[in-house]
Design a protein around this motif. Structure first.
Motif, PDB file in Angstrom:
ATOM      1  N   VAL A 195      -7.198  -6.112  -3.685  1.00 50.05           N
ATOM      2  CA  VAL A 195      -7.548  -5.228  -3.380  1.00 50.05           C
ATOM      3  C   VAL A 195      -8.963  -4.365  -2.987  1.00 50.05           C
ATOM      4  O   VAL A 195      -9.277  -4.258  -5.128  1.00 50.05           O
ATOM      5  CB  VAL A 195      -6.412  -3.125  -3.487  1.00 50.05           C
ATOM      6  CG1 VAL A 195      -6.810  -2.502  -2.574  1.00 50.05           C
ATOM      7  CG2 VAL A 195      -5.494  -4.838  -2.897  1.00 50.05           C
ATOM      8  N   GLU A 196     -10.040  -4.380  -2.432  1.00 47.67           N
ATOM      9  CA  GLU A 196     -11.019  -3.931  -2.553  1.00 47.67           C
ATOM     10  C   GLU A 196     -11.178  -2.558  -1.805  1.00 47.67           C
ATOM     11  O   GLU A 196     -10.914  -2.284  -1.023  1.00 47.67           O
ATOM     12  CB  GLU A 196     -11.944  -4.980  -2.129  1.00 47.67           C
ATOM     13  CG  GLU A 196     -12.403  -6.368  -2.872  1.00 47.67           C
ATOM     14  CD  GLU A 196     -12.959  -6.853  -4.239  1.00 47.67           C
ATOM     15  OE1 GLU A 196     -12.906  -6.025  -4.379  1.00 47.67           O
ATOM     16  OE2 GLU A 196     -12.315  -7.400  -4.813  1.00 47.67           O
ATOM     17  N   THR A 197     -12.301  -1.762  -2.875  1.00 45.56           N
ATOM     18  CA  THR A 197     -12.653  -0.381  -1.713  1.00 45.56           C
ATOM     19  C   THR A 197     -15.035  -0.208  -1.687  1.00 45.56           C
ATOM     20  O   THR A 197     -15.018  -1.209  -2.993  1.00 45.56           O
ATOM     21  CB  THR A 197     -12.486   0.211  -2.729  1.00 45.56           C
ATOM     22  OG1 THR A 197     -11.312   1.226  -2.883  1.00 45.56           O
ATOM     23  CG2 THR A 197     -13.185   1.866  -1.941  1.00 45.56           C
ATOM     24  N   VAL A 198     -15.573  -0.230  -0.765  1.00 46.71           N
ATOM     25  CA  VAL A 198     -16.517  -0.846  -0.728  1.00 46.71           C
ATOM     26  C   VAL A 198     -16.616   0.402   0.228  1.00 46.71           C
ATOM     27  O   VAL A 198     -15.887   1.280   0.401  1.00 46.71           O
ATOM     28  CB  VAL A 198     -17.125  -2.081   0.435  1.00 46.71           C
ATOM     29  CG1 VAL A 198     -16.784  -3.002  -0.819  1.00 46.71           C
ATOM     30  CG2 VAL A 198     -16.021  -2.083   1.823  1.00 46.71           C
ATOM     31  N   VAL A 199     -18.802   0.811  -0.082  1.00 45.66           N
ATOM     32  CA  VAL A 199     -18.565   1.839   0.755  1.00 45.66           C
ATOM     33  C   VAL A 199     -19.812   1.868   1.958  1.00 45.66           C
ATOM     34  O   VAL A 199     -20.683   0.642   1.370  1.00 45.66           O
ATOM     35  CB  VAL A 199     -18.862   3.208  -0.366  1.00 45.66           C
ATOM     36  CG1 VAL A 199     -19.592   4.665  -0.045  1.00 45.66           C
ATOM     37  CG2 VAL A 199     -17.957   3.144  -1.500  1.00 45.66           C
ATOM     38  N   ARG A 212      -6.266  -5.604  10.317  1.00 42.93           N
ATOM     39  CA  ARG A 212      -4.156  -4.998  10.910  1.00 42.93           C
ATOM     40  C   ARG A 212      -4.406  -3.579  10.130  1.00 42.93           C
ATOM     41  O   ARG A 212      -4.695  -3.600   8.537  1.00 42.93           O
ATOM     42  CB  ARG A 212      -3.337  -6.118   9.623  1.00 42.93           C
ATOM     43  CG  ARG A 212      -3.050  -6.700  10.829  1.00 42.93           C
ATOM     44  CD  ARG A 212      -1.850  -7.799  10.474  1.00 42.93           C
ATOM     45  NE  ARG A 212      -1.500  -8.755  11.328  1.00 42.93           N
ATOM     46  CZ  ARG A 212      -0.398  -9.304  11.441  1.00 42.93           C
ATOM     47  NH1 ARG A 212       0.850  -9.094  10.445  1.00 42.93           N
ATOM     48  NH2 ARG A 212      -0.028 -10.617  12.889  1.00 42.93           N
ATOM     49  N   VAL A 213      -3.198  -2.842   9.500  1.00 46.72           N
ATOM     50  CA  VAL A 213      -3.540  -1.736   8.560  1.00 46.72           C
ATOM     51  C   VAL A 213      -1.927  -1.618   7.634  1.00 46.72           C
ATOM     52  O   VAL A 213      -1.491  -2.281   7.977  1.00 46.72           O
ATOM     53  CB  VAL A 213      -3.177  -0.454   9.340  1.00 46.72           C
ATOM     54  CG1 VAL A 213      -2.958   0.700   8.553  1.00 46.72           C
ATOM     55  CG2 VAL A 213      -4.493  -0.044  10.936  1.00 46.72           C
ATOM     56  N   ALA A 214      -2.455  -1.507   6.210  1.00 45.32           N
ATOM     57  CA  ALA A 214      -1.767  -1.603   5.507  1.00 45.32           C
ATOM     58  C   ALA A 214      -1.552  -0.246   4.348  1.00 45.32           C
ATOM     59  O   ALA A 214      -2.408   0.193   4.245  1.00 45.32           O
ATOM     60  CB  ALA A 214      -1.383  -3.352   4.481  1.00 45.32           C
ATOM     61  N   SER A 215      -0.269   0.032   3.314  1.00 46.72           N
ATOM     62  CA  SER A 215      -0.038   1.325   2.350  1.00 46.72           C
ATOM     63  C   SER A 215      -1.068   0.286   1.449  1.00 46.72           C
ATOM     64  O   SER A 215      -0.677   0.685   0.357  1.00 46.72           O
ATOM     65  CB  SER A 215       0.689   1.025   2.658  1.00 46.72           C
ATOM     66  OG  SER A 215       1.884   0.149   1.899  1.00 46.72           O
ATOM     67  N   GLY A 216      -0.997  -0.982   1.184  1.00 50.74           N
ATOM     68  CA  GLY A 216      -1.574  -2.135   0.258  1.00 50.74           C
ATOM     69  C   GLY A 216      -0.637  -3.754   0.259  1.00 50.74           C
ATOM     70  O   GLY A 216      -0.067  -3.806   1.252  1.00 50.74           O
ATOM     71  N   ASN A 217      -1.153  -4.373  -0.498  1.00 52.24           N
ATOM     72  CA  ASN A 217      -0.450  -5.532  -1.127  1.00 52.24           C
ATOM     73  C   ASN A 217       0.901  -6.393  -1.643  1.00 52.24           C
ATOM     74  O   ASN A 217       0.446  -6.050  -2.517  1.00 52.24           O
ATOM     75  CB  ASN A 217      -2.504  -6.616  -1.161  1.00 52.24           C
ATOM     76  CG  ASN A 217      -1.610  -8.412  -1.406  1.00 52.24           C
ATOM     77  OD1 ASN A 217      -1.327  -8.438  -0.968  1.00 52.24           O
ATOM     78  ND2 ASN A 217      -2.590  -8.944  -1.952  1.00 52.24           N
ATOM     79  N   VAL A 218       1.292  -6.563  -1.123  1.00 48.35           N
ATOM     80  CA  VAL A 218       2.732  -7.110  -1.626  1.00 48.35           C
ATOM     81  C   VAL A 218       2.804  -8.707  -1.915  1.00 48.35           C
ATOM     82  O   VAL A 218       3.842  -8.728  -2.067  1.00 48.35           O
ATOM     83  CB  VAL A 218       3.754  -6.293  -0.896  1.00 48.35           C
ATOM     84  CG1 VAL A 218       4.228  -5.120  -0.443  1.00 48.35           C
ATOM     85  CG2 VAL A 218       3.963  -7.507   0.699  1.00 48.35           C
ATOM     86  N   HIS A 219       1.661  -8.946  -1.019  1.00 46.77           N
ATOM     87  CA  HIS A 219       1.413 -10.644  -1.800  1.00 46.77           C
ATOM     88  C   HIS A 219       1.414 -11.523  -2.475  1.00 46.77           C
ATOM     89  O   HIS A 219       1.440 -12.032  -3.505  1.00 46.77           O
ATOM     90  CB  HIS A 219       1.765 -11.330  -0.401  1.00 46.77           C
ATOM     91  CG  HIS A 219       2.307 -11.053   1.101  1.00 46.77           C
ATOM     92  ND1 HIS A 219       1.687 -10.506   1.856  1.00 46.77           N
ATOM     93  CD2 HIS A 219       3.492 -11.175   1.003  1.00 46.77           C
ATOM     94  CE1 HIS A 219       2.824 -10.062   2.967  1.00 46.77           C
ATOM     95  NE2 HIS A 219       3.514 -11.032   2.430  1.00 46.77           N
ATOM     96  N   GLY A 220       0.882 -10.263  -3.637  1.00 43.42           N
ATOM     97  CA  GLY A 220       0.199 -11.251  -4.565  1.00 43.42           C
ATOM     98  C   GLY A 220      -1.772 -11.146  -5.091  1.00 43.42           C
ATOM     99  O   GLY A 220      -2.348 -11.144  -3.534  1.00 43.42           O
ATOM    100  N   VAL A 221      -2.680 -12.300  -5.789  1.00 47.32           N
ATOM    101  CA  VAL A 221      -3.621 -12.422  -5.721  1.00 47.32           C
ATOM    102  C   VAL A 221      -3.401 -13.806  -5.501  1.00 47.32           C
ATOM    103  O   VAL A 221      -2.529 -14.359  -6.635  1.00 47.32           O
ATOM    104  CB  VAL A 221      -4.133 -11.550  -6.628  1.00 47.32           C
ATOM    105  CG1 VAL A 221      -6.105 -12.465  -6.350  1.00 47.32           C
ATOM    106  CG2 VAL A 221      -4.483 -10.638  -6.143  1.00 47.32           C
TER     107      VAL A 221
END
Length: 184
Positions: free
Chosen positions: A95-99, A52-61
């Protein structure tokens, strides 16, 4: 009267012919619409490992951890080397960023693009991408390298899915292919 008797079957045949023509046109239209409609369905539901495409996580961790692994495959028509990101092991919802790193191994400018899927397929509906290189074409000059980020999170609602309660690993896989008539 004989003329009217002959015209009734002719009119029926014309109506049947018109109906069959409309059905044929409708089938051609449905064939053209099938791919984009299927893509929309997969993106909305996560079916077939589509994320899915999202703008951010609104459900927490949440406390449950998930390992996300990355894989890359390259079509033979694309002279690139792609190094996938290292696995990420973190709490679900982070939220993670990988390269990923891609390098053009040819002596020509080449444009490529990636398609993706997630395994196991059921996890696709919980895998959300915020940013991804797969949304755009990448053009690399001869010998050029580029870093391609992916920002994502696993939706904490995955913890409520009884079919995925014991899941600890998700794999995000990309297949890279050459874009025709681009780059040279």
């Amino acid at each position: 009267m004989a003329h009217e008797a002959l015209s009734a079957p002719v009119a029926r045949n014309r109506n049947v012919g018109l109906i069959l023509l409309l059905v044929a046109v409708g089938m051609v239209g449905a064939a053209y619409a099938a791919v984009p409609l299927y893509q929309l369905f997969c993106q909305a539901t996560g079916y077939g490992g589509t994320t899915r495409v999202a703008s951010g996580n609104v459900h927490g961790v949440i406390d449950r951890k998930m390992t996300v692994r990355f894989d890359s495959n390259i079509d033979a028509s694309l002279p690139w080397r792609v190094t996938p990101a290292k696995p990420v092991d973190d709490r679900i919802g982070s939220v993670e960023t990988v390269v990923f790193t891609a390098q053009n191994l040819s002596n020509q400018t080449v444009t490529g693009q990636a398609v993706f899927n997630v395994t196991p397929e059921l996890s696709g509906q919980y895998f959300n991408k915020i940013e991804c290189f797969c949304f755009t074409e990448q053009t690399l000059k001869p010998g050029e390298s580029v870093q391609m980020p992916v920002t994502f999170f696993v939706d904490p609602d995955i913890d409520k899915d009884s079919d995925l309660k014991t899941l600890h690993d998700i794999t995000l896989s990309y297949t890279f292919y050459a874009v025709k008539n681009k780059g040279t």
